[in-house]
Design a protein around this motif. Structure first.
Motif, PDB file in Angstrom:
ATOM      1  N   HIS A  35       0.805  -1.233   0.000  1.00 40.55           N
ATOM      2  CA  HIS A  35       0.000   0.000   0.000  1.00 40.55           C
ATOM      3  C   HIS A  35       0.835   1.279   0.000  1.00 40.55           C
ATOM      4  O   HIS A  35       0.511   2.223  -0.739  1.00 40.55           O
ATOM      5  N   PRO A  36       1.918   1.379   0.774  1.00 41.40           N
ATOM      6  CA  PRO A  36       2.716   2.615   0.710  1.00 41.40           C
ATOM      7  C   PRO A  36       3.298   2.882  -0.679  1.00 41.40           C
ATOM      8  O   PRO A  36       3.383   4.044  -1.109  1.00 41.40           O
ATOM      9  N   GLU A  64       0.477   4.297  -2.809  1.00 38.83           N
ATOM     10  CA  GLU A  64       0.232   5.711  -2.511  1.00 38.83           C
ATOM     11  C   GLU A  64       1.315   6.592  -3.118  1.00 38.83           C
ATOM     12  O   GLU A  64       1.027   7.703  -3.601  1.00 38.83           O
ATOM     13  N   ARG A  65       2.553   6.104  -3.094  1.00 37.66           N
ATOM     14  CA  ARG A  65       3.653   6.880  -3.662  1.00 37.66           C
ATOM     15  C   ARG A  65       3.426   7.131  -5.155  1.00 37.66           C
ATOM     16  O   ARG A  65       3.584   8.267  -5.635  1.00 37.66           O
ATOM     17  N   ARG A 110       0.536   6.926  -6.774  1.00 44.74           N
ATOM     18  CA  ARG A 110      -0.657   7.752  -6.956  1.00 44.74           C
ATOM     19  C   ARG A 110      -0.333   9.228  -6.735  1.00 44.74           C
ATOM     20  O   ARG A 110      -0.746  10.095  -7.503  1.00 44.74           O
ATOM     21  N   ASP A 111       0.433   9.524  -5.687  1.00 48.34           N
ATOM     22  CA  ASP A 111       0.775  10.916  -5.397  1.00 48.34           C
ATOM     23  C   ASP A 111       1.643  11.511  -6.493  1.00 48.34           C
ATOM     24  O   ASP A 111       1.535  12.703  -6.801  1.00 48.34           O
ATOM     25  N   LYS A 127      -0.966  11.166  -9.785  1.00 51.33           N
ATOM     26  CA  LYS A 127      -2.355  11.557  -9.525  1.00 51.33           C
ATOM     27  C   LYS A 127      -3.367  10.601 -10.157  1.00 51.33           C
ATOM     28  O   LYS A 127      -4.568  10.853 -10.139  1.00 51.33           O
ATOM     29  N   GLU A 140      -6.556  -4.241  -3.679  1.00 47.05           N
ATOM     30  CA  GLU A 140      -6.361  -2.919  -3.077  1.00 47.05           C
ATOM     31  C   GLU A 140      -6.461  -1.865  -4.178  1.00 47.05           C
ATOM     32  O   GLU A 140      -6.093  -2.109  -5.324  1.00 47.05           O
ATOM     33  N   VAL A 187      -6.057   2.563  -4.739  1.00 47.54           N
ATOM     34  CA  VAL A 187      -5.815   3.927  -4.268  1.00 47.54           C
ATOM     35  C   VAL A 187      -6.370   4.857  -5.336  1.00 47.54           C
ATOM     36  O   VAL A 187      -5.864   4.882  -6.462  1.00 47.54           O
TER      37      VAL A 187
END
Length: 249
Positions: free
Chosen positions: A87-88, A91-92, A94-95, A98, A115, A117
């Motif tokens: 998951h981390p 998120e990385r 996705r950030d 975007k 999962e 995001v």
């Protein structure tokens, strides 16, 4: 007696597995139909599962997953190693991009989202954890199928049908795509399952070299272009190598 006990556990899990995001509430008739057991036998299992809180029964004579399953799910999520590790990284990415990031694996004859995001942008690719999709349409399905056994590949090739104008339905073209995926270790989909969506997927291998997960990014093709997607592949591949080491070392 031992075999009967094991069979009862298997049937109880079969009952629980009939509930999906699209069918969260089911009648006795529908459950019996889906698990292939007589209604009298199904009703005994339902009553037992209601009694232990695994199922809830509503006034409309329908059943849904109960409070015990909800609480067990919370425990499992908090201690599920793939979630903790992957998951981390999701998120990385996705950030950074975007765009939506998803994790898929094979369950039965589908790819399932373990999962997700969501994208930070208004126009986005929407997927829910637990959603099931064909293995033969989309980047994640193809990247998992590329490393599957020949029996599985043949089974899925027999299902090729058009979902969109971009769906690959020719067996020869599909096999060539799988070979290309194995050579470069990523897959790309140009609206194969949903018009206007471009997605890429990279395999996460276990210590035996099996592709157990697909790490995927997806977004509207007008914004998430093929050039942009392919440019991210080396970084995603490196992330997947790190994930593999942490999960399977």
């Amino acid at each position: 007696m031992k075999e009967e006990t094991v069979r009862s556990v298997e049937r109880a899990f079969a009952v629980l597995n009939v509930f999906t995001l699209d069918e969260p509430q089911l009648t006795l008739n529908r459950i019996a139909e889906k698990i292939g057991l007589p209604m009298s036998t199904t009703l005994r299992f339902l009553n037992t599962l209601v009694g232990v809180g695994a199922l809830s029964r509503t006034g409309q004579r329908t059943y849904s997953l109960g409070s015990r399953i909800y609480l067990l799910g919370a425990v499992a999520r908090g201690h599920y190693k793939p979630y903790q590790v992957i998951h981390p990284y999701m998120e990385r990415m996705r950030d950074k991009t975007k765009e939506a990031v998803s994790l898929y694996g094979i369950e039965e004859e589908c790819r399932i989202c373990y999962e997700h995001v969501p994208s930070l942008l208004t126009m986005r690719c929407v997927v829910r954890v637990g959603d099931r999709f064909p293995l033969w349409a989309g980047a994640s399905g193809k990247v998992l199928l590329a490393y599957a056994s020949e029996d599985v590949v043949r089974r899925e090739l027999a299902k090729l049908t058009p979902i969109t104008r971009g769906t690959i339905t020719d067996e020869g073209a599909f096999r060539r795509d799988l070979e290309l995926i194995r050579n470069r270790e990523y897959a790309i989909s140009r609206g194969e399952r949903e018009d206007g969506i471009l997605s890429i997927a990279v395999p996460i291998f276990d210590w035996q070299g099996n592709a157990v997960y697909a790490f995927s990014l997806a977004g509207p093709a007008l914004r998430f272009t093929e050039k942009k997607a392919v440019g991210l592949v080396p970084e995603i591949q490196q992330l997947c190598v790190e994930i593999s080491r942490k999960l399977f070392a």
